[in-house]
Design a protein around this motif. Sequence first.
Motif, PDB file in Angstrom:
ATOM      1  N   PHE A  37      10.363 -21.260  28.320  1.00 55.61           N
ATOM      2  CA  PHE A  37      10.447 -22.300  27.304  1.00 55.61           C
ATOM      3  C   PHE A  37      10.856 -21.638  25.985  1.00 55.61           C
ATOM      4  O   PHE A  37      10.218 -20.686  25.548  1.00 55.61           O
ATOM      5  N   SER A  38      11.896 -22.132  25.341  1.00 57.81           N
ATOM      6  CA  SER A  38      12.211 -21.666  23.989  1.00 57.81           C
ATOM      7  C   SER A  38      11.766 -22.705  22.962  1.00 57.81           C
ATOM      8  O   SER A  38      11.539 -22.365  21.802  1.00 57.81           O
ATOM      9  N   GLU A  39      11.647 -23.950  23.406  1.00 49.81           N
ATOM     10  CA  GLU A  39      11.104 -25.008  22.550  1.00 49.81           C
ATOM     11  C   GLU A  39      10.422 -26.023  23.449  1.00 49.81           C
ATOM     12  O   GLU A  39      10.945 -26.385  24.502  1.00 49.81           O
ATOM     13  N   ARG A  40       9.243 -26.471  23.008  1.00 53.23           N
ATOM     14  CA  ARG A  40       8.506 -27.503  23.740  1.00 53.23           C
ATOM     15  C   ARG A  40       7.961 -28.488  22.724  1.00 53.23           C
ATOM     16  O   ARG A  40       7.172 -28.144  21.859  1.00 53.23           O
ATOM     17  N   LEU A  41       8.448 -29.722  22.809  1.00 55.96           N
ATOM     18  CA  LEU A  41       7.981 -30.804  21.956  1.00 55.96           C
ATOM     19  C   LEU A  41       7.052 -31.669  22.795  1.00 55.96           C
ATOM     20  O   LEU A  41       7.472 -32.234  23.804  1.00 55.96           O
ATOM     21  N   LEU A  42       5.794 -31.759  22.382  1.00 56.71           N
ATOM     22  CA  LEU A  42       4.782 -32.502  23.121  1.00 56.71           C
ATOM     23  C   LEU A  42       4.514 -33.814  22.402  1.00 56.71           C
ATOM     24  O   LEU A  42       4.148 -33.808  21.226  1.00 56.71           O
ATOM     25  N   TYR A  43       4.693 -34.923  23.104  1.00 58.31           N
ATOM     26  CA  TYR A  43       4.451 -36.260  22.552  1.00 58.31           C
ATOM     27  C   TYR A  43       3.299 -36.903  23.304  1.00 58.31           C
ATOM     28  O   TYR A  43       3.335 -37.002  24.537  1.00 58.31           O
ATOM     29  N   ALA A  82      -4.817 -38.278  28.629  1.00 54.95           N
ATOM     30  CA  ALA A  82      -3.707 -38.343  27.683  1.00 54.95           C
ATOM     31  C   ALA A  82      -2.402 -38.460  28.455  1.00 54.95           C
ATOM     32  O   ALA A  82      -2.141 -37.680  29.376  1.00 54.95           O
ATOM     33  N   ALA A  83      -1.608 -39.452  28.093  1.00 55.10           N
ATOM     34  CA  ALA A  83      -0.271 -39.618  28.664  1.00 55.10           C
ATOM     35  C   ALA A  83       0.689 -38.811  27.802  1.00 55.10           C
ATOM     36  O   ALA A  83       0.871 -39.106  26.616  1.00 55.10           O
ATOM     37  N   LEU A  84       1.293 -37.790  28.383  1.00 55.34           N
ATOM     38  CA  LEU A  84       2.118 -36.843  27.637  1.00 55.34           C
ATOM     39  C   LEU A  84       3.563 -36.863  28.118  1.00 55.34           C
ATOM     40  O   LEU A  84       3.832 -37.064  29.298  1.00 55.34           O
ATOM     41  N   ARG A  85       4.463 -36.616  27.184  1.00 54.48           N
ATOM     42  CA  ARG A  85       5.868 -36.348  27.483  1.00 54.48           C
ATOM     43  C   ARG A  85       6.240 -35.062  26.778  1.00 54.48           C
ATOM     44  O   ARG A  85       5.842 -34.828  25.638  1.00 54.48           O
ATOM     45  N   TYR A  86       7.003 -34.245  27.452  1.00 56.15           N
ATOM     46  CA  TYR A  86       7.499 -33.003  26.876  1.00 56.15           C
ATOM     47  C   TYR A  86       9.023 -33.051  26.847  1.00 56.15           C
ATOM     48  O   TYR A  86       9.646 -33.382  27.848  1.00 56.15           O
ATOM     49  N   TYR A  87       9.595 -32.705  25.706  1.00 58.79           N
ATOM     50  CA  TYR A  87      11.036 -32.477  25.610  1.00 58.79           C
ATOM     51  C   TYR A  87      11.217 -30.973  25.471  1.00 58.79           C
ATOM     52  O   TYR A  87      10.716 -30.367  24.520  1.00 58.79           O
ATOM     53  N   ASP A  88      11.880 -30.386  26.435  1.00 55.40           N
ATOM     54  CA  ASP A  88      11.941 -28.935  26.543  1.00 55.40           C
ATOM     55  C   ASP A  88      13.347 -28.391  26.384  1.00 55.40           C
ATOM     56  O   ASP A  88      14.322 -29.009  26.818  1.00 55.40           O
ATOM     57  N   THR A  89      13.403 -27.212  25.776  1.00 61.01           N
ATOM     58  CA  THR A  89      14.609 -26.399  25.772  1.00 61.01           C
ATOM     59  C   THR A  89      14.222 -25.098  26.458  1.00 61.01           C
ATOM     60  O   THR A  89      13.187 -24.502  26.134  1.00 61.01           O
ATOM     61  N   PHE A  90      15.025 -24.692  27.417  1.00 60.38           N
ATOM     62  CA  PHE A  90      14.757 -23.507  28.221  1.00 60.38           C
ATOM     63  C   PHE A  90      15.865 -22.477  28.008  1.00 60.38           C
ATOM     64  O   PHE A  90      17.006 -22.842  27.759  1.00 60.38           O
TER      65      PHE A  90
END
Length: 154
Positions: free
Chosen positions: A138-144, A121-129
């Motif tokens: 991590f306070s937010e982790r968006l996994l695409y 799986a090719a993944l991207r994470y948009y993170d808020t720390f």
Amino acid sequence: MSQHVMISPSEAADRLALRELIEAYAHCADRRDAKGQMALFTGDTHFVVYMDAKAPKPSQELHSREALAPVFADLNKYAATMHFVGQSTILSLTADRATGEAYCMAHHLTVEGGKRTLMIAALRYYDTFVKADGTWLFSERLLYVDWIEERPLS
């Protein structure tokens, strides 16, 4: 050629700590250390999964550290996993908050009836720390999920 900017020792330490946090997530996943993985998140974390990166609505949305347990435990269905963390970019950074993006190629091995299958799986994470008591979490982790490939192995 890129231009190099001087950064303070504390900013350098924060950037390193954030990269280590991202890598710890992958390490815990591959070691099936769900408790260790959960400890990388704030108690009120927001974790969102988009199995189709182009979908307007998420496949899954969780709102607490405790809600992550079954997600991380789901990795136990694989005989082995290996998450290769690629580039990670810090998009914004203050003394106690940061945002960033990280890439990952996640390899999942399944063995059934003597047959081995590999799912990549090719993944991207948009993170808020956030930095709490001197520790980045991590306070937010968006996994695409950008794409998935499945193939038989010999």
